[in-house]
Scaffold this motif. Structure first.
Motif, PDB file in Angstrom:
ATOM      1  N   LYS A   1       0.820  -1.223   0.000  1.00 44.31           N
ATOM      2  CA  LYS A   1       0.000   0.000   0.000  1.00 44.31           C
ATOM      3  C   LYS A   1       0.850   1.268   0.000  1.00 44.31           C
ATOM      4  N   THR A   2       2.170   1.131   0.132  1.00 41.49           N
ATOM      5  CA  THR A   2       3.028   2.315   0.244  1.00 41.49           C
ATOM      6  C   THR A   2       3.892   2.554  -0.987  1.00 41.49           C
ATOM      7  N   SER A   3       3.790   1.721  -2.002  1.00 38.61           N
ATOM      8  CA  SER A   3       4.636   1.856  -3.185  1.00 38.61           C
ATOM      9  C   SER A   3       4.337   3.160  -3.913  1.00 38.61           C
ATOM     10  N   SER A   4       5.400   3.869  -4.284  1.00 36.65           N
ATOM     11  CA  SER A   4       5.233   5.105  -5.051  1.00 36.65           C
ATOM     12  C   SER A   4       5.578   4.871  -6.517  1.00 36.65           C
ATOM     13  N   MET A   5       5.837   3.630  -6.873  1.00 32.76           N
ATOM     14  CA  MET A   5       6.183   3.313  -8.258  1.00 32.76           C
ATOM     15  C   MET A   5       5.015   2.642  -8.951  1.00 32.76           C
ATOM     16  N   GLY A   6       4.936   2.859 -10.242  1.00 34.86           N
ATOM     17  CA  GLY A   6       3.926   2.203 -11.050  1.00 34.86           C
ATOM     18  C   GLY A   6       2.557   2.843 -10.915  1.00 34.86           C
ATOM     19  N   PHE A   7       1.599   2.179 -11.535  1.00 32.46           N
ATOM     20  CA  PHE A   7       0.214   2.638 -11.545  1.00 32.46           C
ATOM     21  C   PHE A   7      -0.684   1.500 -11.096  1.00 32.46           C
ATOM     22  N   ARG A   8      -1.769   1.851 -10.439  1.00 31.18           N
ATOM     23  CA  ARG A   8      -2.758   0.815 -10.154  1.00 31.18           C
ATOM     24  C   ARG A   8      -3.224   0.238 -11.485  1.00 31.18           C
ATOM     25  N   GLU A   9      -3.582  -1.023 -11.469  1.00 31.29           N
ATOM     26  CA  GLU A   9      -3.985  -1.679 -12.709  1.00 31.29           C
ATOM     27  C   GLU A   9      -5.099  -0.889 -13.395  1.00 31.29           C
ATOM     28  N   GLY A  10      -4.891  -0.573 -14.660  1.00 34.72           N
ATOM     29  CA  GLY A  10      -5.870   0.178 -15.454  1.00 34.72           C
ATOM     30  C   GLY A  10      -5.618   1.675 -15.476  1.00 34.72           C
ATOM     31  N   ASP A  11      -4.874   2.212 -14.508  1.00 36.09           N
ATOM     32  CA  ASP A  11      -4.667   3.660 -14.447  1.00 36.09           C
ATOM     33  C   ASP A  11      -3.751   4.182 -15.560  1.00 36.09           C
ATOM     34  N   ALA A  12      -2.752   3.409 -15.964  1.00 38.33           N
ATOM     35  CA  ALA A  12      -1.880   3.854 -17.061  1.00 38.33           C
ATOM     36  C   ALA A  12      -2.699   3.983 -18.343  1.00 38.33           C
ATOM     37  N   GLU A  13      -3.589   3.035 -18.577  1.00 38.88           N
ATOM     38  CA  GLU A  13      -4.449   3.105 -19.756  1.00 38.88           C
ATOM     39  C   GLU A  13      -5.374   4.318 -19.688  1.00 38.88           C
ATOM     40  N   LYS A  14      -5.909   4.599 -18.501  1.00 42.60           N
ATOM     41  CA  LYS A  14      -6.776   5.774 -18.344  1.00 42.60           C
ATOM     42  C   LYS A  14      -6.007   7.059 -18.640  1.00 42.60           C
ATOM     43  N   LEU A  15      -4.768   7.116 -18.180  1.00 43.71           N
ATOM     44  CA  LEU A  15      -3.921   8.281 -18.440  1.00 43.71           C
ATOM     45  C   LEU A  15      -3.682   8.442 -19.937  1.00 43.71           C
ATOM     46  N   LEU A  16      -3.415   7.348 -20.606  1.00 42.07           N
ATOM     47  CA  LEU A  16      -3.177   7.357 -22.044  1.00 42.07           C
ATOM     48  C   LEU A  16      -4.404   7.850 -22.809  1.00 42.07           C
ATOM     49  N   ILE A  17      -5.555   7.312 -22.494  1.00 43.67           N
ATOM     50  CA  ILE A  17      -6.802   7.716 -23.169  1.00 43.67           C
ATOM     51  C   ILE A  17      -7.113   9.181 -22.877  1.00 43.67           C
ATOM     52  N   ALA A  18      -6.927   9.623 -21.634  1.00 40.79           N
ATOM     53  CA  ALA A  18      -7.188  11.023 -21.287  1.00 40.79           C
ATOM     54  C   ALA A  18      -6.260  11.949 -22.073  1.00 40.79           C
ATOM     55  N   ALA A  19      -4.990  11.560 -22.232  1.00 37.13           N
ATOM     56  CA  ALA A  19      -4.044  12.381 -23.001  1.00 37.13           C
ATOM     57  C   ALA A  19      -4.461  12.430 -24.470  1.00 37.13           C
ATOM     58  N   PHE A  20      -4.853  11.295 -25.033  1.00 39.62           N
ATOM     59  CA  PHE A  20      -5.288  11.238 -26.429  1.00 39.62           C
ATOM     60  C   PHE A  20      -6.500  12.130 -26.656  1.00 39.62           C
ATOM     61  N   ARG A  21      -7.434  12.106 -25.730  1.00 39.96           N
ATOM     62  CA  ARG A  21      -8.698  12.830 -25.907  1.00 39.96           C
ATOM     63  C   ARG A  21      -8.576  14.332 -25.658  1.00 39.96           C
ATOM     64  N   GLN A  22      -7.404  14.804 -25.260  1.00 36.06           N
ATOM     65  CA  GLN A  22      -7.210  16.250 -25.091  1.00 36.06           C
ATOM     66  C   GLN A  22      -7.283  16.994 -26.417  1.00 36.06           C
ATOM     67  N   PHE A  23      -7.041  16.279 -27.500  1.00 36.73           N
ATOM     68  CA  PHE A  23      -6.959  16.919 -28.803  1.00 36.73           C
ATOM     69  C   PHE A  23      -8.074  16.391 -29.693  1.00 36.73           C
ATOM     70  N   PRO A  24      -8.795  17.306 -30.364  1.00 35.80           N
ATOM     71  CA  PRO A  24      -9.918  16.865 -31.201  1.00 35.80           C
ATOM     72  C   PRO A  24      -9.419  16.196 -32.486  1.00 35.80           C
ATOM     73  N   LEU A  25     -10.214  15.268 -32.978  1.00 34.68           N
ATOM     74  CA  LEU A  25      -9.922  14.700 -34.289  1.00 34.68           C
ATOM     75  C   LEU A  25     -10.123  15.791 -35.330  1.00 34.68           C
ATOM     76  N   ARG A  26      -9.351  15.739 -36.379  1.00 35.78           N
ATOM     77  CA  ARG A  26      -9.466  16.735 -37.448  1.00 35.78           C
ATOM     78  C   ARG A  26      -9.863  16.019 -38.733  1.00 35.78           C
ATOM     79  N   ARG A  27     -10.955  16.457 -39.324  1.00 39.79           N
ATOM     80  CA  ARG A  27     -11.441  15.841 -40.551  1.00 39.79           C
ATOM     81  C   ARG A  27     -10.635  16.363 -41.737  1.00 39.79           C
ATOM     82  N   ILE A  28     -10.232  15.442 -42.614  1.00 33.10           N
ATOM     83  CA  ILE A  28      -9.561  15.828 -43.850  1.00 33.10           C
ATOM     84  C   ILE A  28     -10.625  16.401 -44.782  1.00 33.10           C
ATOM     85  N   PRO A  29     -10.372  17.590 -45.318  1.00 36.54           N
ATOM     86  CA  PRO A  29     -11.377  18.185 -46.212  1.00 36.54           C
ATOM     87  C   PRO A  29     -11.567  17.339 -47.473  1.00 36.54           C
TER      88      PRO A  29
END
Length: 99
Positions: free
Chosen positions: A62-90
């Motif tokens: 319960k005291t480890s400061s390394m790593g991520f709880r299971e699933g949290d790294a993926e949540k971080l990745l998705i949150a970072a991806f979703r910061q930027f809107p998709l851009r449609r090619i004209p």
């Protein structure tokens, strides 16, 4: 480790810092032959080999400061991806395209 969630309302990196990071990222992209799949592979390989991004603490530690709880790294990745809107090619392709 607590999970920092990127926010689209507040830039996490100063625009000047982002511009300074462009050159090494462009160089990496060129080293990968412009193939973004290879860029992403290199980036995630780096995270796997050189950081705690892929580490999951033992459930009893319960005291480890390394790593991520299971699933949290993926949540971080998705949150970072979703910061930027998709851009449609004209229709007809990107501006300035010869096709």
């Amino acid at each position: 480790m607590s999970l920092p969630i990127p926010s689209s309302s507040q830039a996490p990196i100063d625009p000047k810092q982002l511009q300074a990071m462009d050159a090494p990222l462009i160089a990496l992209t060129q080293q990968c032959g412009g193939d973004l799949r290879r860029v992403l592979f290199a980036f995630f390989s780096f995270l796997h080999r050189r950081t705690d991004f892929y580490l999951v603490p033992h459930p009893d530690d319960k005291t480890s400061s390394m790593g991520f709880r299971e699933g949290d790294a993926e949540k971080l990745l998705i949150a970072a991806f979703r910061q930027f809107p998709l851009r449609r090619i004209p229709k007809g392709g990107p501006a300035g395209s010869a096709s």
